[in-house]
Design a protein around this motif. Sequence first.
Motif, mmCIF file in Angstrom:
data_model
loop_
_atom_site.group_PDB
_atom_site.id
_atom_site.type_symbol
_atom_site.label_atom_id
_atom_site.label_comp_id
_atom_site.label_asym_id
_atom_site.label_seq_id
_atom_site.Cartn_x
_atom_site.Cartn_y
_atom_site.Cartn_z
ATOM 1 N N THR A 147 -1.739 7.255 -5.850
ATOM 2 C CA THR A 147 -1.273 5.889 -5.621
ATOM 3 C C THR A 147 -2.307 5.001 -4.940
ATOM 4 N N SER A 148 -3.366 5.583 -4.383
ATOM 5 C CA SER A 148 -4.380 4.859 -3.610
ATOM 6 C C SER A 148 -3.777 4.224 -2.358
ATOM 7 N N ILE A 149 -2.626 4.710 -1.943
ATOM 8 C CA ILE A 149 -1.957 4.177 -0.757
ATOM 9 C C ILE A 149 -1.937 5.269 0.309
ATOM 10 N N VAL A 150 -2.429 4.895 1.498
ATOM 11 C CA VAL A 150 -2.377 5.800 2.643
ATOM 12 C C VAL A 150 -1.386 5.184 3.622
ATOM 13 N N PRO A 151 -0.195 5.799 3.783
ATOM 14 C CA PRO A 151 0.825 5.198 4.640
ATOM 15 C C PRO A 151 0.491 5.344 6.124
ATOM 16 N N ASN A 152 0.960 4.364 6.902
ATOM 17 C CA ASN A 152 0.851 4.437 8.356
ATOM 18 C C ASN A 152 2.209 4.893 8.862
ATOM 19 N N LEU A 153 2.259 6.087 9.424
ATOM 20 C CA LEU A 153 3.535 6.663 9.825
ATOM 21 C C LEU A 153 3.796 6.528 11.318
ATOM 22 N N ASP A 154 2.943 5.781 12.017
ATOM 23 C CA ASP A 154 3.107 5.617 13.454
ATOM 24 C C ASP A 154 4.285 4.706 13.789
ATOM 25 N N GLY A 161 0.523 0.426 5.811
ATOM 26 C CA GLY A 161 -0.537 1.376 5.484
ATOM 27 C C GLY A 161 -1.739 0.643 4.939
ATOM 28 N N HIS A 162 -2.527 1.371 4.162
ATOM 29 C CA HIS A 162 -3.748 0.804 3.584
ATOM 30 C C HIS A 162 -3.819 1.164 2.101
ATOM 31 N N ILE A 163 -4.302 0.220 1.325
ATOM 32 C CA ILE A 163 -4.587 0.464 -0.089
ATOM 33 C C ILE A 163 -6.096 0.685 -0.167
ATOM 34 N N VAL A 164 -6.493 1.825 -0.680
ATOM 35 C CA VAL A 164 -7.907 2.188 -0.721
ATOM 36 C C VAL A 164 -8.389 2.114 -2.169
ATOM 37 N N GLU A 165 -9.321 1.239 -2.414
ATOM 38 C CA GLU A 165 -9.948 1.105 -3.723
ATOM 39 C C GLU A 165 -11.332 1.732 -3.629
ATOM 40 N N ARG A 166 -11.463 2.937 -4.097
ATOM 41 C CA ARG A 166 -12.726 3.661 -3.956
ATOM 42 C C ARG A 166 -13.838 3.054 -4.798
ATOM 43 N N GLU A 167 -13.486 2.673 -6.014
ATOM 44 C CA GLU A 167 -14.511 2.133 -6.911
ATOM 45 C C GLU A 167 -15.085 0.827 -6.372
ATOM 46 N N GLU A 168 -14.233 -0.002 -5.816
ATOM 47 C CA GLU A 168 -14.691 -1.285 -5.278
ATOM 48 C C GLU A 168 -15.071 -1.177 -3.804
ATOM 49 N N VAL A 171 -10.862 -1.546 1.386
ATOM 50 C CA VAL A 171 -9.650 -1.070 2.049
ATOM 51 C C VAL A 171 -8.845 -2.307 2.430
ATOM 52 N N GLU A 172 -7.608 -2.323 1.972
ATOM 53 C CA GLU A 172 -6.769 -3.492 2.212
ATOM 54 C C GLU A 172 -5.499 -3.038 2.926
ATOM 55 N N LYS A 173 -5.181 -3.706 4.016
ATOM 56 C CA LYS A 173 -3.993 -3.349 4.786
ATOM 57 C C LYS A 173 -2.771 -4.027 4.171
ATOM 58 N N PHE A 174 -1.624 -3.310 4.205
ATOM 59 C CA PHE A 174 -0.381 -3.908 3.744
ATOM 60 C C PHE A 174 0.731 -3.607 4.749
ATOM 61 N N GLU A 175 1.745 -4.449 4.706
ATOM 62 C CA GLU A 175 2.873 -4.290 5.624
ATOM 63 C C GLU A 175 4.100 -4.910 4.977
ATOM 64 N N LEU A 176 5.189 -4.148 4.923
ATOM 65 C CA LEU A 176 6.451 -4.627 4.373
ATOM 66 C C LEU A 176 7.520 -4.454 5.443
ATOM 67 N N ASP A 177 8.284 -5.501 5.679
ATOM 68 C CA ASP A 177 9.323 -5.432 6.701
ATOM 69 C C ASP A 177 10.669 -5.201 6.008
ATOM 70 N N CYS A 187 10.801 -1.707 -2.669
ATOM 71 C CA CYS A 187 10.399 -0.735 -3.690
ATOM 72 C C CYS A 187 9.513 -1.400 -4.739
ATOM 73 N N ASN A 188 9.903 -2.566 -5.200
ATOM 74 C CA ASN A 188 9.092 -3.290 -6.184
ATOM 75 C C ASN A 188 7.724 -3.654 -5.609
ATOM 76 N N GLY A 189 7.679 -4.030 -4.330
ATOM 77 C CA GLY A 189 6.404 -4.351 -3.697
ATOM 78 C C GLY A 189 5.478 -3.146 -3.665
ATOM 79 N N ILE A 190 6.026 -1.994 -3.379
ATOM 80 C CA ILE A 190 5.217 -0.768 -3.357
ATOM 81 C C ILE A 190 4.715 -0.442 -4.750
ATOM 82 N N TRP A 191 5.588 -0.591 -5.783
ATOM 83 C CA TRP A 191 5.166 -0.302 -7.140
ATOM 84 C C TRP A 191 4.051 -1.262 -7.587
ATOM 85 N N LYS A 192 4.164 -2.502 -7.182
ATOM 86 C CA LYS A 192 3.114 -3.477 -7.547
ATOM 87 C C LYS A 192 1.781 -3.078 -6.913
#
Length: 196
Positions: A147-154, A161-168, A171-177, A187-192
């Motif tokens: 998924t290229s998503i590393v969740p923040n479980l703290d 968490g962070h979206i990690v694009e290795r090729e590019e 690292v982009e941080k994301f947050e959903l409330d 759920c749709n936000g995560i799938w996107k």
Amino acid sequence: MADSTRFEVEKLIAYGHELVDFLRDDGDNITLKQYFQQAQSLHSRAHADFNGLQRSIQECQTKLEICRSKTTESNSTVVADEESDLLAKELEEREHQLRDELRVIIDEINDLEQQSESIEERRKSLKKLEQEDLRREMKLSMYASVTSIVPNLDDQSKISGHIVEREEKRVEKFELDPVKQTTFETCNGIWKMINL
């Protein structure tokens, strides 16, 4: 259909949270290793005690045989009735004493066998836990890789968490409330994010 998918995603996220919490808790791993070391120590001590008890049993059996041979010898020689009765009583007392000692030794052996079984069960349980930990760690790594998503479980109050694009190399941080969004929107936000 959407409800079952949403439930499975929530279940998957909860499972990921639990896994990361478990993997971060080094205390459990250290405790399990200590239990394993104690189990090995108990096992070797039980083995040594068992060997000692077996030697004691053999010694008791040898003494019993000696007593029986003495009895046989005393019966073969002509001895006065009083001496014969005394020897028989002494032999009987000695035999009772040896049987009591043998019973105590057998009880100790049974206790040691039970301890050994308990240690073996703990060792198997520890090995199973270690395998489960490794399996969970590999699953979490696979999910992050796919998924290229590393969740923040703290922080359990929000999904981040962070979206990690290795090729590019990005690292982009994301947050959903989840309080401000419905579960479906979350759920749709995560799938996107996964499909980017």
